[in-house]
Design an enzyme around this catalytic site. Structure first.
Site, short mmCIF file in Angstrom:
data_model
loop_
_atom_site.label_atom_id
_atom_site.label_comp_id
_atom_site.label_asym_id
_atom_site.label_seq_id
_atom_site.Cartn_x
_atom_site.Cartn_y
_atom_site.Cartn_z
N ASN A 71 0.82 63.78 -2.56
CA ASN A 71 0.06 64.22 -3.87
C ASN A 71 -1.47 64.25 -3.46
O ASN A 71 -1.89 64.11 -2.33
CB ASN A 71 0.36 63.28 -4.97
CG ASN A 71 0.65 64.25 -6.22
OD1 ASN A 71 -0.59 64.71 -6.91
ND2 ASN A 71 1.72 64.30 -6.75
N ARG A 72 -2.14 64.20 -4.62
CA ARG A 72 -3.55 64.24 -4.41
C ARG A 72 -4.52 62.94 -4.36
O ARG A 72 -4.32 62.38 -5.11
CB ARG A 72 -4.38 65.36 -5.54
CG ARG A 72 -3.86 66.65 -5.43
CD ARG A 72 -3.76 67.53 -6.85
NE ARG A 72 -3.16 68.75 -6.82
CZ ARG A 72 -2.09 68.97 -6.73
NH1 ARG A 72 -1.01 68.00 -6.89
NH2 ARG A 72 -1.50 70.62 -6.68
N HIS A 97 -0.99 65.77 -0.18
CA HIS A 97 -0.05 65.52 0.92
C HIS A 97 -0.17 65.20 2.22
O HIS A 97 0.30 65.89 3.16
CB HIS A 97 0.96 66.85 0.71
CG HIS A 97 1.57 67.22 -0.44
ND1 HIS A 97 2.02 65.94 -1.30
CD2 HIS A 97 2.02 68.02 -1.30
CE1 HIS A 97 2.69 66.50 -2.35
NE2 HIS A 97 2.59 67.81 -2.38
N HIS A 172 9.84 66.08 -0.58
CA HIS A 172 9.62 67.52 -1.46
C HIS A 172 10.39 68.62 -1.47
O HIS A 172 9.91 69.81 -1.30
CB HIS A 172 8.20 68.01 -0.82
CG HIS A 172 7.22 68.53 -1.80
ND1 HIS A 172 7.53 69.66 -2.23
CD2 HIS A 172 6.02 68.15 -2.23
CE1 HIS A 172 6.58 69.98 -3.29
NE2 HIS A 172 5.59 69.18 -2.91
N THR A 173 12.05 68.31 -1.56
CA THR A 173 12.85 69.35 -1.77
C THR A 173 12.81 70.20 -2.96
O THR A 173 12.32 69.59 -4.21
CB THR A 173 14.13 68.74 -1.45
OG1 THR A 173 14.38 68.44 -0.11
CG2 THR A 173 15.29 69.88 -1.95
N TYR A 174 12.70 71.51 -2.77
CA TYR A 174 12.87 72.35 -3.97
C TYR A 174 14.54 72.57 -4.38
O TYR A 174 15.02 73.14 -3.67
CB TYR A 174 12.33 73.68 -3.67
CG TYR A 174 10.58 73.55 -3.96
CD1 TYR A 174 9.85 74.31 -4.57
CD2 TYR A 174 10.04 72.96 -2.68
CE1 TYR A 174 8.50 74.68 -4.45
CE2 TYR A 174 8.59 73.25 -2.61
CZ TYR A 174 7.96 73.79 -3.45
OH TYR A 174 6.52 73.77 -3.51
N ASP A 238 3.84 69.79 -13.37
CA ASP A 238 3.16 69.46 -12.06
C ASP A 238 2.51 68.32 -12.16
O ASP A 238 1.50 67.97 -12.19
CB ASP A 238 2.55 70.41 -11.69
CG ASP A 238 2.00 70.21 -10.19
OD1 ASP A 238 2.66 69.28 -9.51
OD2 ASP A 238 1.17 70.80 -9.45
N GLN A 277 6.77 62.87 -9.32
CA GLN A 277 6.45 64.15 -9.93
C GLN A 277 7.21 65.41 -10.10
O GLN A 277 8.13 65.49 -9.21
CB GLN A 277 5.32 64.58 -8.53
CG GLN A 277 4.60 65.77 -8.74
CD GLN A 277 3.30 65.44 -9.70
OE1 GLN A 277 3.02 64.34 -9.42
NE2 GLN A 277 2.32 66.28 -9.71
N GLU A 304 9.61 64.35 -6.91
CA GLU A 304 9.07 63.73 -5.64
C GLU A 304 8.61 62.25 -6.10
O GLU A 304 7.89 61.89 -6.83
CB GLU A 304 7.81 64.55 -5.23
CG GLU A 304 8.02 65.77 -5.24
CD GLU A 304 6.79 66.63 -5.32
OE1 GLU A 304 5.62 66.26 -4.72
OE2 GLU A 304 6.49 67.54 -6.05
#
Length: 339
Positions: A71-72, A97, A172-174, A238, A277, A304
């Protein structure tokens, strides 16, 4: 083993019911196939058929383990033990990331690969002091294991050598439970065991506030269609959910439950991380994926599990700093079923 001898490869875990493909490039899940209500297998993760597109950086973190800090991080800066650290600003104005070349872009060493009824694979990565601006050497391992016919477990661990460092890894799987090539996930329903989120500023960095979701479009405390109020939250979801201490399984708490109405596939996710997330692929736009599929906006969803974003700069968030002699652990249990 020296890095130059290692090539990106795709490895398989197969227990006869589910099949998972993972590459040593970023410990990335490239494919995960599970049965639907009629026993038909479909691949339910967004990704590519070969390692090339991942190498070229075409993937928006599809399936990868991201780190050293997921993340940020606000303005790419933090201080620790009196030292100021500056990180690459790879998603202006923040560091995202792990930076320009995070763990998702590294080739990990395969230290073990077991076949059979409970197949597993273990990857290891040695992150060095100063890599992407982070302090200290860090030894990281990730083990994916098929623990039952339709359950996958991921255990991530990290041990700092001689300096304290922030560590927060995320998978981070979609996901698209109807199949990776089936379009939007707005019809999926989701329940999240989080009654608060960490609201964000205009640069998607948490403000430090912990906000109840009740009465807002962020409320998924009971099962709700993802598309129901997504129009009220800008581009889409998000956001980091503060996970509640609810029902536990194997020492992990229930984080989320996703259901696809067409295939009746269900994913239950369990974790020991403090946050998760929830991301609805808001920035995915015409990515050419597996088997000629083209992935558009909202074609997948990410869950996430992580430390809170920018926690290193927010004293009221759970600390992500790991001291030498301590072990960071983030475990996730992905349970698939049909209902």
């Amino acid at each position: 083993m020296a890095d130059h001898t290692q090539k990106p490869e795709i490895f398989e875990l197969n227990n006869g019911t589910m099949v998972v493909k993972i590459t040593n490039l970023g410990c990335t899940i490239t494919s995960l196939s599970v049965p639907d209500k009629n026993g038909n297998l479909a691949d339910v993760v967004l990704g590519f058929d070969s390692v090339e597109p991942y190498l070229k950086g075409v993937a928006p973190y599809f399936g990868a383990i991201v780190g050293r800090v997921a993340n940020r991080i606000k303005d790419g800066k933090f201080s620790l033990n009196g030292v100021e650290y500056t990180l690459p600003i790879n998603r202006p104005p923040n560091s995202l990331h792990g930076g320009l070349k995070g763990f998702d872009k590294m080739i990990w060493e395969v230290t073990e690969h077991k076949k059979g009824e409970n197949p597993s694979i273990t990857f290891k990565y040695e992150s060095h002091d100063g890599e992407e601006g982070y302090p200290g050497d860090l030894s990281v391992t990730a083990t994916y294991a098929l623990t039952s016919s339709t359950t996958m477990r991921l255990d991530m661990e990290a041990v700092p050598k001689d300096k304290a460092t922030p560590v927060s890894l995320a998978q981070h799987t979609y996901w698209n439970l109807a199949g990776h090539n089936s379009g939007s996930i707005l019809d999926h329903s989701i329940q999240i065991w989080g009654s608060h989120i960490t609201p964000v500023d205009e640069n998607i960095v948490p403000t430090g506030e912990i906000m109840p979701v009740k009465g807002t479009p962020f409320d998924f405390t009971s099962e709700k269609k993802i598309g129901a109020s997504i129009d009220e939250v800008g581009l889409g979801y998000d956001h980091n959910y503060v996970l509640d201490c609810g029902e536990e399984k194997n020492g992990l708490k229930h984080a989320g439950k996703v259901k696809d109405p067409s295939s009746l596939r269900v994913l239950n996710l369990w974790t020991n991380a403090p946050g998760m997330q929830f991301y609805t692929a808001n920035y995915v736009n015409g990515v050419h994926g597996k088997g000629g599929a083209v992935y558009g906006k909202h074609s997948g969803l990410c869950l996430e599990t992580q430390g809170f974003p920018n926690a290193i700069n927010q004293p009221n968030f759970p600390s992500v700093v790991i001291q030498p002699g301590e072990t960071y652990r983030n475990s996730m249990l992905f349970e698939f079923s049909v209902e």
